[in-house]
Scaffold this active site. Structure first.
Site, PDB file in Angstrom:
ATOM      1  N   GLN A   1      61.995  47.821  23.566  1.00 35.18           N
ATOM      2  CA  GLN A   1      62.270  49.250  23.559  1.00 35.18           C
ATOM      3  C   GLN A   1      62.729  49.716  22.189  1.00 35.18           C
ATOM      4  O   GLN A   1      62.443  50.841  21.771  1.00 35.18           O
ATOM      5  CB  GLN A   1      63.323  49.584  24.623  1.00 35.18           C
TER       6      GLN A   1
ATOM      7  N   HIS B   1      60.156  51.183  19.731  1.00 35.96           N
ATOM      8  CA  HIS B   1      59.625  52.547  19.898  1.00 35.96           C
ATOM      9  C   HIS B   1      59.944  53.408  18.686  1.00 35.96           C
ATOM     10  O   HIS B   1      59.145  54.253  18.282  1.00 35.96           O
ATOM     11  CB  HIS B   1      60.217  53.197  21.145  1.00 35.96           C
TER      12      HIS B   1
ATOM     13  N   GLU C   1      67.846  55.517  30.738  1.00 36.47           N
ATOM     14  CA  GLU C   1      66.465  55.818  31.139  1.00 36.47           C
ATOM     15  C   GLU C   1      65.861  54.631  31.893  1.00 36.47           C
ATOM     16  O   GLU C   1      65.303  54.787  32.977  1.00 36.47           O
ATOM     17  CB  GLU C   1      65.649  56.126  29.889  1.00 36.47           C
ATOM     18  N   HIS C   2      65.933  53.457  31.297  1.00 34.38           N
ATOM     19  CA  HIS C   2      65.430  52.224  31.917  1.00 34.38           C
ATOM     20  C   HIS C   2      66.599  51.292  32.175  1.00 34.38           C
ATOM     21  O   HIS C   2      67.451  51.103  31.300  1.00 34.38           O
ATOM     22  CB  HIS C   2      64.443  51.498  30.995  1.00 34.38           C
TER      23      HIS C   2
ATOM     24  N   ASP D   1      56.245  50.820  31.269  1.00 32.23           N
ATOM     25  CA  ASP D   1      55.701  51.624  30.174  1.00 32.23           C
ATOM     26  C   ASP D   1      54.180  51.681  30.221  1.00 32.23           C
ATOM     27  O   ASP D   1      53.571  52.711  29.912  1.00 32.23           O
ATOM     28  CB  ASP D   1      56.122  51.026  28.827  1.00 32.23           C
TER      29      ASP D   1
ATOM     30  N   HIS E   1      70.198  96.170  54.150  1.00 31.08           N
ATOM     31  CA  HIS E   1      69.952  94.956  54.907  1.00 31.08           C
ATOM     32  C   HIS E   1      70.200  95.195  56.398  1.00 31.08           C
ATOM     33  O   HIS E   1      69.417  94.774  57.261  1.00 31.08           O
ATOM     34  CB  HIS E   1      70.865  93.821  54.416  1.00 31.08           C
TER      35      HIS E   1
END
Length: 438
Positions: free
Chosen positions: A252, A255, A320-321, A354, A413
């Site tokens: 990761q 990235h 996230e992961h 991924d 109403h």
């Protein structure tokens, strides 16, 4: 909790310069249309095609460049992601129920009519991006899917492999537009031959400019979520394989230089070995320039006393992961609450997610996992409600609601309901009429 390795303080992810630049791009595209898109494409991508929409001839020419083995891999990914989306779709059902005599209430699932999918360029041509953001809305039943991808400076064309994913996942229209200008073009539409008609929703990952464009365009169109740099958190005890842990953290980290990789462990020996293993792997990793900087500046290792504390800290990080490499992963499955996607056991690497094992890789970052999950088939479907009321049912539902409306002073109403109950306007309305006549 103790930091074995702590990341230094980080600057704000989105600067004022990014906000201002994106705001100007959006304003220009809204006002000038194609001219603004062309100007920004030339500025940021190095060139702009004569026609932004790819023709059938353009597409077939690029697809011919795709290696058969890579094509088969992409199609495998598409099959897994679409199958999982189909399983999710089955959980979304229409229903109707008579909740009171003569009162029938129901819900209906309606796909969004048009979705714009952004396929990022960047450091790597992520082949699964189109699978996640074109294939999934296709399963949801979206009638029209527009895909946008930037031109590569090296070729002057859209990446052929990414294009293969767009086409095979079901994109109806494909445009060679990148960056914030692509998001604005899909949100507002563009005049042209043929024109790009505005979509109802824009989705997909991208750099800080793309993410900021989604934030500023939310409301004009719907969005999936605001995703920042990728994150991974690994929970591991003494049974974990340090080589696996190090490889997954670096996977990761590669990235980008601002990716966040975190290890939480109850084992100091594991922390020490993972630290050594990361340096060993970085020595031969071709992407060490990004992964190494990311690990040095954003990587963390946290030591805790127990499984309970691991789960508690993991929920605070809300990554996230989230990988669980422990003797009993199911214990954590039952207790963890804040994560984008969960990977259980030593064989379940984030890299599978991924590339397309089935679950979506567009996931919440920046602690957003505290309140939202990732992109899924239901994001492209509106769950709407309806009701049907018989004349006889008015006697049951009107009186309590008239009382509520009268108490609130909402005469209109009350009138709306009282007319259905006994055909008469409220006394307060009649008094108001008499006063106005005098």
């Amino acid at each position: 909790m103790q930091y074995f390795k702590k990341a230094p303080p980080q600057p704000l992810a989105v600067s004022q310069e990014i906000r201002d630049t994106v705001s100007q791009i959006i304003l220009d595209v809204e006002k000038e249309g194609v001219d603004a898109v062309r100007r920004y494409s030339e500025k940021f991508d190095g060139s702009a095609p004569k026609d932004f929409r790819l023709s059938d001839k353009d597409i077939s020419g690029l697809l011919a460049q795709v290696d058969d083995k890579v094509a088969q891999a992409i199609e495998f990914s598409i099959a897994q992601v679409k199958h999982f989306a189909e399983l999710q779709r089955r959980t979304l059902t229409d229903f109707e129920e008579e909740t009171l005599p003569g009162v029938v209430i129901g819900q209906k699932q309606i796909p969004v009519n048009a979705v714009g999918s952004y396929i990022p360029g960047g450091r790597y041509p992520i082949l699964a991006s189109a699978v996640m953001t074109v294939g999934v809305p296709k399963v949801a039943g979206v009638k029209r899917i527009v895909a946008c991808a930037p031109i590569q400076r090296s070729t002057g064309q859209v990446n052929a492999l990414q294009l293969y994913g767009m086409v095979k996942s079901g994109a109806d229209e494909i445009y060679a537009i990148g960056g914030a200008q692509a998001m604005a073009a899909m949100a507002f539409g563009l005049d042209g031959a043929p024109p790009l008609e505005a979509v109802d929703m824009i989705v997909g990952a991208g750099n800080a400019y793309v993410a900021e464009a989604k934030r500023q365009l939310f409301g004009v169109v719907g969005i999936d979520l605001l995703a920042g740099p990728t994150e991974i958190l690994i929970i591991a005890d003494e049974t974990a394989n340090p080589e696996f842990v190090a490889a997954d953290l670096l996977a990761q980290a590669e990235h980008g230089v601002n990716s966040q990789s975190v290890l939480i462990t109850t084992s100091r020996p594991l922390a020490e070995e993972v630290t050594k293993e990361i340096e060993r792997q970085l020595a031969t990793l071709p992407t060490a320039d990004a992964a190494g900087q990311s690990w040095r500046e954003y990587g963390e290792i946290i030591l805790v006393e127990s499984d309970e504390e691991m789960a508690k800290v993991a929920d605070e990080v809300a990554s996230e992961h989230l990988e669980v490499q422990t003797r009993n992963p199911d214990w954590f499955l039952a207790r963890l609450t804040n994560y984008g996607s969960l990977f259980l056991g030593q064989s379940a690497t984030v890299a599978y997610g991924d590339k397309g094992i089935g679950t979506n890789h567009v996931l919440p970052t920046g602690k957003a996992a505290r309140y939202t999950g990732g992109l899924w088939v239901g994001k492209f479907i509106k769950t709407v409600t309806w009701q049907r009321v018989s004349g006889a049912a008015n006697a049951t539902v009107a009186p309590p609601f008239i009382t509520m409306a009268d108490t609130e002073g909402m005469v209109g109403h009350a009138d709306s309901m009282r007319l259905r109950l006994n055909g008469k306007l409220s006394e307060s309305r009649e008094r108001a009429k008499e006063t106005s006549l005098k």
